[in-house]
Design an enzyme around this catalytic site. Structure first.
Site, PDB file in Angstrom:
ATOM      1  N   CYS A   2       0.867  -1.170   0.000  1.00  0.00           N
ATOM      2  CA  CYS A   2       0.000   0.000   0.000  1.00  0.00           C
ATOM      3  C   CYS A   2       0.910   1.227   0.000  1.00  0.00           C
ATOM      4  CB  CYS A   2      -0.930   0.097   1.190  1.00  0.00           C
ATOM      5  SG  CYS A   2      -2.097  -1.248   1.287  1.00  0.00           S
ATOM      6  N   ARG A  27       3.979  -0.441  -4.822  1.00  0.00           N
ATOM      7  CA  ARG A  27       3.669  -0.960  -3.488  1.00  0.00           C
ATOM      8  C   ARG A  27       2.344  -1.717  -3.447  1.00  0.00           C
ATOM      9  NH1 ARG A  27       6.840   1.545   0.402  1.00  0.00           N
ATOM     10  NH2 ARG A  27       5.369   0.937   2.008  1.00  0.00           N
ATOM     11  N   TRP A  74      -2.663  -2.675  -1.687  1.00  0.00           N
ATOM     12  CA  TRP A  74      -2.375  -4.103  -1.827  1.00  0.00           C
ATOM     13  C   TRP A  74      -3.247  -4.757  -0.760  1.00  0.00           C
ATOM     14  CZ3 TRP A  74      -0.529  -8.305   0.932  1.00  0.00           C
ATOM     15  CH2 TRP A  74      -0.105  -9.402   0.164  1.00  0.00           C
ATOM     16  N   ASN A 100      -1.630   2.286   5.673  1.00  0.00           N
ATOM     17  CA  ASN A 100      -0.767   1.209   5.193  1.00  0.00           C
ATOM     18  C   ASN A 100      -0.368   0.397   6.422  1.00  0.00           C
ATOM     19  OD1 ASN A 100       2.748   1.178   4.255  1.00  0.00           O
ATOM     20  ND2 ASN A 100       1.240  -0.410   4.046  1.00  0.00           N
ATOM     21  N   GLY A 101      -0.726  -0.878   6.424  1.00  0.00           N
ATOM     22  CA  GLY A 101      -0.396  -1.710   7.583  1.00  0.00           C
ATOM     23  C   GLY A 101      -1.570  -2.613   7.934  1.00  0.00           C
ATOM     24  N   GLU A 487      17.058 -17.809  -7.896  1.00  0.00           N
ATOM     25  CA  GLU A 487      16.696 -16.454  -8.308  1.00  0.00           C
ATOM     26  C   GLU A 487      16.173 -16.451  -9.753  1.00  0.00           C
ATOM     27  OE1 GLU A 487      16.053 -13.824  -6.911  1.00  0.00           O
ATOM     28  OE2 GLU A 487      16.315 -12.255  -8.391  1.00  0.00           O
ATOM     29  N   LYS A 491      12.461 -15.176 -10.791  1.00  0.00           N
ATOM     30  CA  LYS A 491      12.227 -14.125 -11.791  1.00  0.00           C
ATOM     31  C   LYS A 491      11.194 -14.598 -12.807  1.00  0.00           C
ATOM     32  CE  LYS A 491      13.384 -11.447 -10.290  1.00  0.00           C
ATOM     33  NZ  LYS A 491      13.994 -11.213  -9.048  1.00  0.00           N
ATOM     34  N   GLU A 494       7.587 -14.982 -11.183  1.00  0.00           N
ATOM     35  CA  GLU A 494       6.892 -13.784 -10.731  1.00  0.00           C
ATOM     36  C   GLU A 494       6.452 -12.880 -11.865  1.00  0.00           C
ATOM     37  OE1 GLU A 494       9.142 -11.571  -7.785  1.00  0.00           O
ATOM     38  OE2 GLU A 494      10.944 -11.602  -8.984  1.00  0.00           O
ATOM     39  N   HIS A 510      16.476 -36.542  -7.052  1.00  0.00           N
ATOM     40  CA  HIS A 510      15.641 -36.936  -5.910  1.00  0.00           C
ATOM     41  C   HIS A 510      14.203 -36.446  -6.062  1.00  0.00           C
ATOM     42  CE1 HIS A 510      19.141 -38.504  -3.912  1.00  0.00           C
ATOM     43  NE2 HIS A 510      19.778 -37.370  -4.135  1.00  0.00           N
ATOM     44  N   LYS A 609       6.148  -4.529  -4.208  1.00  0.00           N
ATOM     45  CA  LYS A 609       7.600  -4.449  -4.054  1.00  0.00           C
ATOM     46  C   LYS A 609       8.024  -4.355  -2.601  1.00  0.00           C
ATOM     47  CE  LYS A 609      11.683  -2.883  -6.129  1.00  0.00           C
ATOM     48  NZ  LYS A 609      12.037  -4.250  -6.507  1.00  0.00           N
TER      49      LYS A 609
HETATM   50  C1  G6P Z   1       8.954  -8.549  -2.307  1.00  0.00           C
HETATM   51  C2  G6P Z   1       9.558  -8.058  -3.598  1.00  0.00           C
HETATM   52  C3  G6P Z   1      10.858  -8.806  -3.871  1.00  0.00           C
HETATM   53  C4  G6P Z   1      11.807  -8.668  -2.706  1.00  0.00           C
HETATM   54  C5  G6P Z   1      11.149  -9.103  -1.390  1.00  0.00           C
HETATM   55  C6  G6P Z   1      11.997  -8.705  -0.199  1.00  0.00           C
HETATM   56  O1  G6P Z   1       8.512  -9.857  -2.436  1.00  0.00           O
HETATM   57  O2  G6P Z   1       8.650  -8.248  -4.669  1.00  0.00           O
HETATM   58  O3  G6P Z   1      11.467  -8.272  -5.034  1.00  0.00           O
HETATM   59  O4  G6P Z   1      12.935  -9.462  -2.927  1.00  0.00           O
HETATM   60  O5  G6P Z   1       9.896  -8.444  -1.226  1.00  0.00           O
HETATM   61  O6  G6P Z   1      12.053  -7.311  -0.142  1.00  0.00           O
HETATM   62  P1  G6P Z   1      13.240  -6.471   0.445  1.00  0.00           P
HETATM   63  O7  G6P Z   1      12.830  -5.047   0.195  1.00  0.00           O
HETATM   64  O8  G6P Z   1      13.290  -6.789   1.902  1.00  0.00           O
HETATM   65  O9  G6P Z   1      14.475  -6.837  -0.257  1.00  0.00           O
END
Ligand code: G6P
Length: 614
Positions: A2, A27, A74, A100-101, A487, A491, A494, A510, A609
């Site tokens: 948010c 956000r 969000w 937000n929260g 990673e 990517k 997501e 396994h 994010k």
């Molecule tokens: C969310 C974002 C990711 C990020 C993760 C941790 O899921 O979409 O891109 O890696 O949060 O966020 P941070 O700000 O703590 O790295």
């Protein structure tokens, strides 16, 4: 999670708030809304979906006024529809609030308000808080600021809130606990509020980062007033922003993600610039220097993070253990905080976070601090909550990352962890002087090597086209390339919504091997180094089951090239630095596949994010 924006001053509030909401859309983008005070009326417009929907919806309505609040959501409580969108109004429609929260005890507060005869329009915890503030205001006859303070004393949970009132139109009240809130102090007595500084930087560079349990009272043309939740007045600490506006624009790229991928030669260099000198043979991370001996002597180092940052920690674990011979454990912040972990004063906890606001990471750090551990941070966002609660830390200096899928923040985190590992290794004497210098000069050459990989974009795009319709994908790597595989898979899933899993290459037999058929692309990191031959065997196992192999290999490779369906060459590099290069082709592959599948690359569905809820 948010985004909130507010303005009070002499300018028109609407354009400032809308522009700010667009900057904060990363956000959350389930719904957006705005409330404007204009000549005795409080106009509220809200719409499911993106800020653009709100703009269109409100285009024929009264959008005047010099004070207002806006929100991009969000969803946590209540589905993402128009009714649950913020701002929420009090029952008499005098107050409007953005939040937000999460208010954890909203249910018990709601029951009490229901017993007083109130009825609610939405399913949200935020509306409950709004009703509570207004109920207190009416019952006690207090002004808005005091009513907010009294209400927050009853609240358990996290909040950044901004409240405006039709009957007290000369002010904005803001408060925070565990969710970020920044106040921008304008040049002409106006105030800007936002979840981060990106909506503010265009108007002023003077900001106050609010701390937990602080309440701000802002009146146009007057000084900012700041109080603790205990009503003690505080002096706001005004800081100068270092953010530049250009960093928040796409700069000619189709998407922020693509821009950020291409920024990596520069962001990696920015990260190590001034912190090392290969020729003279030194590394110095100023922020943590005085804690290095503590790290060397520590029982163990615990790295905590979420998402992509957690993958960076896994790379860090390999580097710290192998180079500096220090025992490292990597933990998901969300698991660590609830597991009753054994932490002592001899532990050092390092939180890695792009945003510096991730709720679970923050809470895990607070837990470690309460047990006496030394807490350090590696953050990208300057002034963020994690950077402020830690004993010390190092910024990654990657610049604002706007694409929800993290790219340049990851490589910057790995760069900082590499510098830390080398510095500790030198201090501990676990690395020879010549090896130390060689690794530093290899690190110095990384930006140019990343650039060489970026120049293979056309080939990578061609490969992406072959697999754009895949429904599953497997990513394999060994050693420090295993986190790169994780990673890579993250990517892809997501942003393109293709199911993907990362595995240590040897673990494939396994379980995941059962999934392999001619439809299954298997992305493998098979660069030169200790496990090369073993990875070649894993590739043979995939080929024997007709899987498709897309391998990342070292320039000049022959063996894997002969058996893989596609190879992407990366320049030869010191084995410890492979993750910094091998991750780049995976970023580009995911990007192109997502674009080909017509997915929203910068704002993938359901994600946000900055995850400020647990
Ligand atoms: C969310 C974002 C990711 C990020 C993760 C941790 O899921 O979409 O891109 O890696 O949060 O966020 P941070 O700000 O703590 O790295």
């Amino acid at each position: 999670m948010c985004g909130i924006v507010a303005y009070i001053g002499h300018k028109e509030a609407y354009p400032i708030i809308i522009k700010g909401l667009k900057r904060l859309e990363y956000r959350g983008y389930d719904s957006a809304g705005i409330a404007l005070l204009n000549d005795g009326s409080l106009n509220v417009y809200k719409k499911q979906g993106k800020v653009a929907n709100l703009e269109e919806y409100s285009s024929d309505k009264d959008r005047g006024g010099h004070s207002g609040i806006g929100h991009t959501r969000w969803a946590t409580h209540g589905e993402p529809n128009d009714i649950n969108a913020h701002p929420h109004l009090s029952e008499d429609e005098d107050l409007a609030i953005i939040h937000n929260g999460i208010i954890e005890n909203y249910d018990s507060i709601k029951k009490e308000l229901l017993s007083k005869g109130y009825t609610f329009k939405s399913d949200t915890d935020t509306e409950v808080l709004c009703y509570l503030i207004n109920d207190i205001r009416k019952n006690t006859g207090t002004k808005l600021g005091e009513a907010v303070r009294l209400a927050l004393q009853q609240v358990i949970g996290a909040y950044a809130i901004v409240v405006i009132s039709k009957s007290e139109p000369d002010k904005i009240i803001a408060a925070r606990k565990s969710s970020p809130l920044v106040v921008g102090i304008g040049h002409e007595g106006d105030f800007y509020l936002a979840s981060d500084a990106t909506p503010i930087v265009e108007y002023t560079k003077r900001v106050v980062y609010m701390n937990d349990e602080e309440i701000a009272v802002l009146r146009a043309g007057e000084e900012m007033k700041l109080y603790g939740i205990d009503d003690v007045e505080k002096t706001p600490y005004v800081q100068e922003l270092e953010l530049h506006l250009e960093a928040l624009e796409k700069g000619g790229y189709d998407h922020f993600m693509l821009k950020e991928i291409h920024e990596q030669p520069r962001s990696i260099e920015d990260c190590f610039r001034g912190r090392m000198n290969a020729e003279k043979g030194w590394v110095s991370l100023g922020g943590i220097k005085e804690y290095e001996q503590k790290m060397v002597n520590a029982n163990r180092i615990i790295m905590i993070a979420c998402g992509t940052s957690w993958h960076a920690c896994l790379v860090g674990e390999y580097l710290f253990e192998d180079l500096a011979r220090i025992n490292v454990e990597v933990e998901y912040a969300s698991e660590f905080r609830y597991r009753n972990p054994i932490i002592t004063e001899n532990d050092v906890v390092i939180a890695v976070s792009q945003s510096g606001e991730t709720a679970d990471t923050l809470a895990a750090l607070e837990l470690a601090k309460s047990k006496g551990a030394t807490i350090l941070g590696i953050c990208n966002v300057v002034g963020s909550s994690i950077s402020r609660i830690t004993d010390a830390g190092s910024y990654t200096h990657a610049g604002p990352e706007i694409g929800v899928a993290s790219t340049k923040a990851f490589t910057a985190q790995v760069t900082v962890l590499t510098l830390m590992a080398l510095s500790l290794a030198k201090r501990k004497g676990t690395i020879s002087e010549s090896e130390f210098r060689t690794k530093l000069s290899e690190l110095e050459a990384i930006p140019q090597k990343v650039q060489q990989i970026l120049e293979k974009n056309d080939k990578i795009k061609y490969i992406a086209a072959q697999y754009q319709n895949a429904s599953n994908a497997l990513y394999l790597g060994r050693g420090s390339s295993f986190p790169v595989a994780l990673e890579g898979a993250l990517k892809l899933k997501e942003i393109s919504y293709i199911h993907a899993e990362g595995y240590p290459a040897a673990e494939m037999k396994h379980g995941p091997i059962a999934l392999i058929d001619e439809e299954m692309p298997v992305f493998v990191i098979a660069t030169k180094g200790t496990s090369y031959e073993k990875v070649v065997s894993n590739i043979q196992e995939v080929k024997a089951r007709k899987g498709k192999i897309i391998a990342i290999v070292t320039e000049g490779d022959v063996q894997v090239t002969a058996i893989a369906d596609h190879v992407i060459e990366i320049p030869e590099v010191d084995e410890h630095l492979v993750p910094l290069l091998a991750t780049i082709p995976f970023q580009l592959l995911s990007y192109h596949i997502a674009v080909m599948r017509k997915c929203n690359v910068d704002q993938p569905r359901n994600l946000a994010k900055s995850v400020t809820v647990e």
